[in-house]
Motif scaffolding. Sequence first.
Motif, PDB file in Angstrom:
ATOM      1  N   VAL A  61       0.818  -1.210   0.000  1.00  0.00           N
ATOM      2  CA  VAL A  61       0.000   0.000   0.000  1.00  0.00           C
ATOM      3  C   VAL A  61       0.851   1.259   0.000  1.00  0.00           C
ATOM      4  CG1 VAL A  61      -1.598   1.378   1.418  1.00  0.00           C
ATOM      5  CG2 VAL A  61      -2.019  -1.068   1.050  1.00  0.00           C
ATOM      6  N   ASN A  62       1.907   1.267   0.796  1.00  0.00           N
ATOM      7  CA  ASN A  62       2.625   2.504   1.077  1.00  0.00           C
ATOM      8  C   ASN A  62       3.864   2.764   0.236  1.00  0.00           C
ATOM      9  OD1 ASN A  62       1.224   3.596   3.682  1.00  0.00           O
ATOM     10  ND2 ASN A  62       1.457   1.401   4.031  1.00  0.00           N
ATOM     11  N   VAL A  63       4.671   1.727   0.013  1.00  0.00           N
ATOM     12  CA  VAL A  63       5.940   1.918  -0.689  1.00  0.00           C
ATOM     13  C   VAL A  63       6.183   0.798  -1.692  1.00  0.00           C
ATOM     14  CG1 VAL A  63       7.087   3.303   1.090  1.00  0.00           C
ATOM     15  CG2 VAL A  63       7.122   0.818   1.275  1.00  0.00           C
ATOM     16  N   GLY A  64       5.110   0.277  -2.261  1.00  0.00           N
ATOM     17  CA  GLY A  64       5.236  -0.834  -3.202  1.00  0.00           C
ATOM     18  C   GLY A  64       4.249  -0.731  -4.334  1.00  0.00           C
ATOM     19  N   CYS A  65       3.439  -1.767  -4.470  1.00  0.00           N
ATOM     20  CA  CYS A  65       2.570  -1.925  -5.636  1.00  0.00           C
ATOM     21  C   CYS A  65       1.728  -0.698  -5.952  1.00  0.00           C
ATOM     22  CB  CYS A  65       1.638  -3.121  -5.435  1.00  0.00           C
ATOM     23  SG  CYS A  65       2.448  -4.602  -4.843  1.00  0.00           S
ATOM     24  N   ILE A  66       1.048  -0.145  -4.935  1.00  0.00           N
ATOM     25  CA  ILE A  66       0.092   0.932  -5.193  1.00  0.00           C
ATOM     26  C   ILE A  66       0.766   2.200  -5.698  1.00  0.00           C
ATOM     27  CG2 ILE A  66      -1.732   2.371  -4.218  1.00  0.00           C
ATOM     28  CD1 ILE A  66      -2.437  -0.645  -4.525  1.00  0.00           C
ATOM     29  N   PRO A  67       1.699   2.810  -4.960  1.00  0.00           N
ATOM     30  CA  PRO A  67       2.318   4.026  -5.496  1.00  0.00           C
ATOM     31  C   PRO A  67       3.120   3.767  -6.763  1.00  0.00           C
ATOM     32  CG  PRO A  67       3.456   3.309  -3.509  1.00  0.00           C
ATOM     33  CD  PRO A  67       2.210   2.499  -3.609  1.00  0.00           C
ATOM     34  N   LYS A  68       3.714   2.573  -6.865  1.00  0.00           N
ATOM     35  CA  LYS A  68       4.491   2.257  -8.068  1.00  0.00           C
ATOM     36  C   LYS A  68       3.602   2.274  -9.302  1.00  0.00           C
ATOM     37  CE  LYS A  68       4.614  -1.736  -9.411  1.00  0.00           C
ATOM     38  NZ  LYS A  68       4.687  -3.218  -9.483  1.00  0.00           N
ATOM     39  N   LYS A  69       2.433   1.631  -9.202  1.00  0.00           N
ATOM     40  CA  LYS A  69       1.540   1.576 -10.364  1.00  0.00           C
ATOM     41  C   LYS A  69       1.012   2.960 -10.726  1.00  0.00           C
ATOM     42  CE  LYS A  69       0.218  -3.246  -9.725  1.00  0.00           C
ATOM     43  NZ  LYS A  69      -0.804  -4.204  -9.242  1.00  0.00           N
ATOM     44  N   LEU A  70       0.752   3.775  -9.723  1.00  0.00           N
ATOM     45  CA  LEU A  70       0.282   5.134 -10.003  1.00  0.00           C
ATOM     46  C   LEU A  70       1.358   5.950 -10.711  1.00  0.00           C
ATOM     47  CD1 LEU A  70      -1.593   5.866  -6.655  1.00  0.00           C
ATOM     48  CD2 LEU A  70      -2.618   5.415  -8.894  1.00  0.00           C
ATOM     49  N   MET A  71       2.609   5.790 -10.289  1.00  0.00           N
ATOM     50  CA  MET A  71       3.685   6.530 -10.952  1.00  0.00           C
ATOM     51  C   MET A  71       3.972   5.967 -12.344  1.00  0.00           C
ATOM     52  SD  MET A  71       6.298   7.692  -7.941  1.00  0.00           S
ATOM     53  CE  MET A  71       5.704   8.826  -6.649  1.00  0.00           C
ATOM     54  N   HIS A  72       3.801   4.654 -12.505  1.00  0.00           N
ATOM     55  CA  HIS A  72       3.910   4.084 -13.852  1.00  0.00           C
ATOM     56  C   HIS A  72       2.800   4.641 -14.747  1.00  0.00           C
ATOM     57  CE1 HIS A  72       7.124   1.201 -14.411  1.00  0.00           C
ATOM     58  NE2 HIS A  72       6.988   0.818 -13.153  1.00  0.00           N
ATOM     59  N   GLN A  73       1.605   4.810 -14.188  1.00  0.00           N
ATOM     60  CA  GLN A  73       0.515   5.380 -14.979  1.00  0.00           C
ATOM     61  C   GLN A  73       0.854   6.801 -15.424  1.00  0.00           C
ATOM     62  OE1 GLN A  73      -1.933   4.032 -16.344  1.00  0.00           O
ATOM     63  NE2 GLN A  73      -3.263   5.736 -16.933  1.00  0.00           N
ATOM     64  N   TRP A  99       6.587  16.768 -10.681  1.00  0.00           N
ATOM     65  CA  TRP A  99       6.727  15.705  -9.679  1.00  0.00           C
ATOM     66  C   TRP A  99       5.914  16.042  -8.441  1.00  0.00           C
ATOM     67  CZ3 TRP A  99       9.402  11.009  -9.239  1.00  0.00           C
ATOM     68  CH2 TRP A  99       9.442  10.477  -7.957  1.00  0.00           C
ATOM     69  N   ARG A 100       5.933  17.294  -8.019  1.00  0.00           N
ATOM     70  CA  ARG A 100       5.247  17.694  -6.792  1.00  0.00           C
ATOM     71  C   ARG A 100       3.759  17.372  -6.853  1.00  0.00           C
ATOM     72  NH1 ARG A 100       5.645  21.160  -2.366  1.00  0.00           N
ATOM     73  NH2 ARG A 100       7.834  21.567  -2.808  1.00  0.00           N
ATOM     74  N   LYS A 101       3.104  17.714  -7.988  1.00  0.00           N
ATOM     75  CA  LYS A 101       1.667  17.440  -8.114  1.00  0.00           C
ATOM     76  C   LYS A 101       1.396  15.940  -8.131  1.00  0.00           C
ATOM     77  CE  LYS A 101       0.215  21.696 -10.452  1.00  0.00           C
ATOM     78  NZ  LYS A 101      -0.384  22.261 -11.685  1.00  0.00           N
ATOM     79  N   MET A 102       2.222  15.189  -8.875  1.00  0.00           N
ATOM     80  CA  MET A 102       2.043  13.745  -8.933  1.00  0.00           C
ATOM     81  C   MET A 102       2.226  13.129  -7.549  1.00  0.00           C
ATOM     82  SD  MET A 102       4.368  10.854 -10.873  1.00  0.00           S
ATOM     83  CE  MET A 102       5.739  11.220  -9.740  1.00  0.00           C
ATOM     84  N   ALA A 103       3.303  13.507  -6.867  1.00  0.00           N
ATOM     85  CA  ALA A 103       3.593  12.938  -5.557  1.00  0.00           C
ATOM     86  C   ALA A 103       2.490  13.248  -4.562  1.00  0.00           C
ATOM     87  CB  ALA A 103       4.930  13.474  -5.040  1.00  0.00           C
ATOM     88  N   GLU A 104       1.963  14.458  -4.602  1.00  0.00           N
ATOM     89  CA  GLU A 104       0.891  14.833  -3.680  1.00  0.00           C
ATOM     90  C   GLU A 104      -0.354  13.982  -3.922  1.00  0.00           C
ATOM     91  OE1 GLU A 104      -1.695  18.785  -2.314  1.00  0.00           O
ATOM     92  OE2 GLU A 104      -0.154  18.956  -3.877  1.00  0.00           O
ATOM     93  N   ALA A 105      -0.689  13.767  -5.194  1.00  0.00           N
ATOM     94  CA  ALA A 105      -1.862  12.949  -5.518  1.00  0.00           C
ATOM     95  C   ALA A 105      -1.665  11.498  -5.095  1.00  0.00           C
ATOM     96  CB  ALA A 105      -2.149  13.027  -7.018  1.00  0.00           C
ATOM     97  N   VAL A 106      -0.468  10.960  -5.355  1.00  0.00           N
ATOM     98  CA  VAL A 106      -0.170   9.575  -4.981  1.00  0.00           C
ATOM     99  C   VAL A 106      -0.221   9.419  -3.460  1.00  0.00           C
ATOM    100  CG1 VAL A 106       1.662   7.829  -4.900  1.00  0.00           C
ATOM    101  CG2 VAL A 106       1.175   9.041  -7.041  1.00  0.00           C
ATOM    102  N   GLN A 107       0.407  10.340  -2.748  1.00  0.00           N
ATOM    103  CA  GLN A 107       0.456  10.248  -1.286  1.00  0.00           C
ATOM    104  C   GLN A 107      -0.921  10.407  -0.663  1.00  0.00           C
ATOM    105  OE1 GLN A 107       3.510  13.155  -0.446  1.00  0.00           O
ATOM    106  NE2 GLN A 107       4.994  11.996  -1.675  1.00  0.00           N
TER     107      GLN A 107
END
Length: 311
Positions: A61-73, A99-107
């Motif tokens: 959830v936090n540092v693996g599959c979920i944020p990784k897939k969102l950043m791949h998207q 990066w800032r906008k993407m990271a904020e949305a992912v987090q």
Amino acid sequence: MSAKRLEAFLLRDYDLLVIGGGSGGLACAKEAAQLGRRVAVVDYVEPSPRGTRWGLGGTCVNVGCIPKKLMHQAALLGGMIRDARHYGWEVAQPVQHSWRKMAEAVQNHVKSLNWGHRVQLQDRKVKYFNVKASFVNEHTVCGVTKDGKETLLSADNIVIATGGRPRYPTHIEGALEYGITSDDIFWLKESPGKTLVVGASYVALECAGFLTGIGLDTTVMIRSIPLRGFDQQMSSLVTEHMASHGTRFLRGCTPSQVRRLPAGRLQVTWEDRTSGKEDTDTFDTVLWAVATHSACLWSPQGARGPAEPCS
């Protein structure tokens, strides 16, 4: 009355205590609760050397599959935008990525999942403790909060589901002081910039892939072969595809030093094991993806005796 007989008369707090709030621990706890058992989950994230911490849900959830897939998207969308003009879409080039906008949305999405897991535990009447657990005896753990407050919890059965954390190559000078791992990359507030990814595991290649995809200068340093343990024909196809899209590969190389320059950038020194020559380059970020280690440090030899205090 003897200590053993006294223990037999004491009612333990729970039927099942799960140490670890990741995918395995949460699934175990919720299934047991549905069968009518008294269940508790203890979960605590030890901050990474860079100070990164996160909520309930574990690595995925936090540092693996979920944020990784969102950043791949995010990376895939960038590729589609670049291709769109060939299909008649008038899109101004070059397209800029924040990066800032993407990271904020992912987090924010990850935090919503953290909250969702807490609600699910509450709905199933599973007690949640945000404490770091260590064994007192086979049926008792001592939980310590981040403020140092201690709580004793007992259960008939205890499940260890602590997973693993990335390992730093501490034999390399500057690795721990200046590098980050996958524990940190998804929680960076600012772009990592020009990045060196050390390692050739799937974690290394996944991170390098989305970093290249969003337009960052990315290099992967491989000691031996990529994706060890996987089919090597497929491994070659993966690295060839990545190279064709801009990821640089340094093969047969091992880093020996990371040094921070006066301007703040990182100078990495490595050895080319084929030629025996030494080389250097500068990067904004060094991401270690070399191995993992167990997050559970308890062993029977290190357990506290029943008569010893909690702290």
